[in-house]
Design a protein around this motif. Structure first.
Motif, PDB file in Angstrom:
ATOM      1  N   HIS A  67       1.608  -5.024  39.273  1.00  0.00           N
ATOM      2  CA  HIS A  67       2.200  -3.703  39.028  1.00  0.00           C
ATOM      3  C   HIS A  67       3.607  -3.617  39.643  1.00  0.00           C
ATOM      4  N   HIS A  68       3.751  -4.125  40.858  1.00  0.00           N
ATOM      5  CA  HIS A  68       5.050  -4.030  41.531  1.00  0.00           C
ATOM      6  C   HIS A  68       6.069  -5.018  40.968  1.00  0.00           C
ATOM      7  N   PHE A  69       5.653  -6.247  40.797  1.00  0.00           N
ATOM      8  CA  PHE A  69       6.648  -7.307  40.613  1.00  0.00           C
ATOM      9  C   PHE A  69       6.698  -7.871  39.192  1.00  0.00           C
TER      10      PHE A  69
ATOM     11  N   ILE B 276      -6.456  -0.215  51.973  1.00  0.00           N
ATOM     12  CA  ILE B 276      -6.387  -1.394  51.095  1.00  0.00           C
ATOM     13  C   ILE B 276      -4.955  -1.593  50.604  1.00  0.00           C
ATOM     14  N   HIS B 277      -4.330  -0.491  50.203  1.00  0.00           N
ATOM     15  CA  HIS B 277      -2.939  -0.552  49.731  1.00  0.00           C
ATOM     16  C   HIS B 277      -2.040  -1.163  50.820  1.00  0.00           C
ATOM     17  N   TYR B 278      -2.287  -0.739  52.060  1.00  0.00           N
ATOM     18  CA  TYR B 278      -1.501  -1.268  53.173  1.00  0.00           C
ATOM     19  C   TYR B 278      -1.724  -2.773  53.341  1.00  0.00           C
TER      20      TYR B 278
ATOM     21  N   ILE C 189      10.447   5.585  45.350  1.00  0.00           N
ATOM     22  CA  ILE C 189      10.874   5.068  46.649  1.00  0.00           C
ATOM     23  C   ILE C 189      10.016   3.882  47.095  1.00  0.00           C
ATOM     24  N   HIS C 190       8.716   3.937  46.823  1.00  0.00           N
ATOM     25  CA  HIS C 190       7.818   2.837  47.194  1.00  0.00           C
ATOM     26  C   HIS C 190       8.094   1.609  46.329  1.00  0.00           C
ATOM     27  N   HIS C 191       8.516   1.835  45.080  1.00  0.00           N
ATOM     28  CA  HIS C 191       8.845   0.693  44.228  1.00  0.00           C
ATOM     29  C   HIS C 191      10.186   0.080  44.611  1.00  0.00           C
TER      30      HIS C 191
ATOM     31  N   ILE D 275      -2.620  -4.896  51.135  1.00  0.00           N
ATOM     32  CA  ILE D 275      -2.016  -5.607  50.010  1.00  0.00           C
ATOM     33  C   ILE D 275      -0.522  -5.859  50.269  1.00  0.00           C
ATOM     34  N   HIS D 276       0.144  -4.833  50.835  1.00  0.00           N
ATOM     35  CA  HIS D 276       1.585  -4.996  51.073  1.00  0.00           C
ATOM     36  C   HIS D 276       1.881  -5.783  52.343  1.00  0.00           C
ATOM     37  N   ALA D 277       0.941  -5.771  53.288  1.00  0.00           N
ATOM     38  CA  ALA D 277       1.217  -6.431  54.568  1.00  0.00           C
ATOM     39  C   ALA D 277       0.879  -7.925  54.549  1.00  0.00           C
TER      40      ALA D 277
ATOM     41  N   HIS E  22      -3.672  -7.761  41.382  1.00  0.00           N
ATOM     42  CA  HIS E  22      -3.453  -6.722  40.373  1.00  0.00           C
ATOM     43  C   HIS E  22      -2.306  -5.797  40.766  1.00  0.00           C
ATOM     44  N   HIS E  23      -2.290  -5.361  42.017  1.00  0.00           N
ATOM     45  CA  HIS E  23      -1.240  -4.432  42.454  1.00  0.00           C
ATOM     46  C   HIS E  23       0.122  -5.132  42.554  1.00  0.00           C
ATOM     47  N   ARG E  24       0.097  -6.400  42.895  1.00  0.00           N
ATOM     48  CA  ARG E  24       1.363  -7.153  42.918  1.00  0.00           C
ATOM     49  C   ARG E  24       1.929  -7.308  41.509  1.00  0.00           C
TER      50      ARG E  24
HETATM   51 ZN   LIG Z   1       2.206  -0.488  46.297  1.00  0.00          ZN
END
Ligand SMILES: [Zn+2]
Ligand SMILES: [Zn+2]
Ligand SMILES: [Zn+2]
Length: 217
Positions: free
Chosen positions: A198-200, A166-168, A112-114, A170-172, A194-196
């Motif tokens: 992972h997502h994109f 931190i996760h928040y 759902i988060h992805h 990164i997304h905000a 790094h997390h971007r």
């Molecule tokens: Zn995320």
């Protein structure tokens, strides 16, 4: 098993994971597993102020009888978070989807988060979802008769708050904006990139979120 969410394609394994990893939806409650709109919103939406109020209260309750020795167990719990962050994201949240049930589980827990990475009200784990995971970990500590499960769980939760904050961020905010934060900005910018990735770019890689490691990806 009922088909409660009409927007989820029929469970053909390849297409479902491709759909989850490519679909970009604005709000998680547009594609949720719960039947009614009421439960969808109540159990899906997690405004950041809720966990940021709730978990510190739980931590306070768990460690109120502070003795010096407890400090060590809190610290050990805090350190234990780092491998757990990696292992949970790598092997639990991205578990292999092999059929209908694992697909539902994957979607509920993390897919759902992805699907909706820009929904800032589903970046922090909903309290009940993290609560169940924390309870399972606490029971495991009890079963293995570790000296102070409450202090260990507190350390984990303290680091969890750091992680999901931190996760928040990164997304905000964009990596460029994050880099402007004093002292930690540059490090968080690296975490953000790094997390971007992972997502994109590749959801099957880049599993650490709140830290960068040379031997855990
Ligand atoms: Zn995320
Ligand atoms: Zn992920
Ligand atoms: Zn990586």
């Amino acid at each position: 098993m009922s088909t409660s969410c009409p927007k989820i394609p029929t469970p053909h394994v390849d297409s479902i994971t491709e759909w989850i990893y490519s679909s970009k939806t604005e709000h998680v409650n547009e594609v949720r597993l719960y039947k009614t709109k009421f439960w969808n919103i109540l159990l899906t939406k997690s405004p950041p102020f809720l966990p940021l109020l709730f978990w510190p209260l739980i931590i306070y309750y768990l460690i109120i009888s502070l003795t010096f020795i407890r400090f060590y167990w809190i610290l050990i719990g805090f350190i234990l978070w780092f491998p757990i962050e990696y292992l949970f994201h790598r092997f639990l949240f991205h578990l292999p989807v092999i059929g209908y049930h694992s697909q539902k589980f994957h979607f509920f827990l993390h897919g759902i988060h992805h699907v909706a990475p820009n929904d800032l009200w589903h970046v922090f784990s909903p309290i009940h979802e993290l609560g169940i995971q924390a309870l399972i970990v606490w029971i495991i500590f009890k079963i293995f008769q570790l000296p102070d499960p409450n202090a260990l769980i507190s350390g984990l939760l303290i680091n969890y708050i750091r992680y999901d904050s931190i996760h928040y961020l990164i997304h905000a905010y964009s990596p460029a904006k994050i880099s402007k934060l004093p002292l930690i900005g540059n490090y968080l910018r690296k975490c953000s990139i790094h997390h971007r990735q992972h997502h994109f770019s590749n959801p099957r890689k880049h599993f650490t979120i709140s830290f960068i490691s040379s031997f855990l990806d």
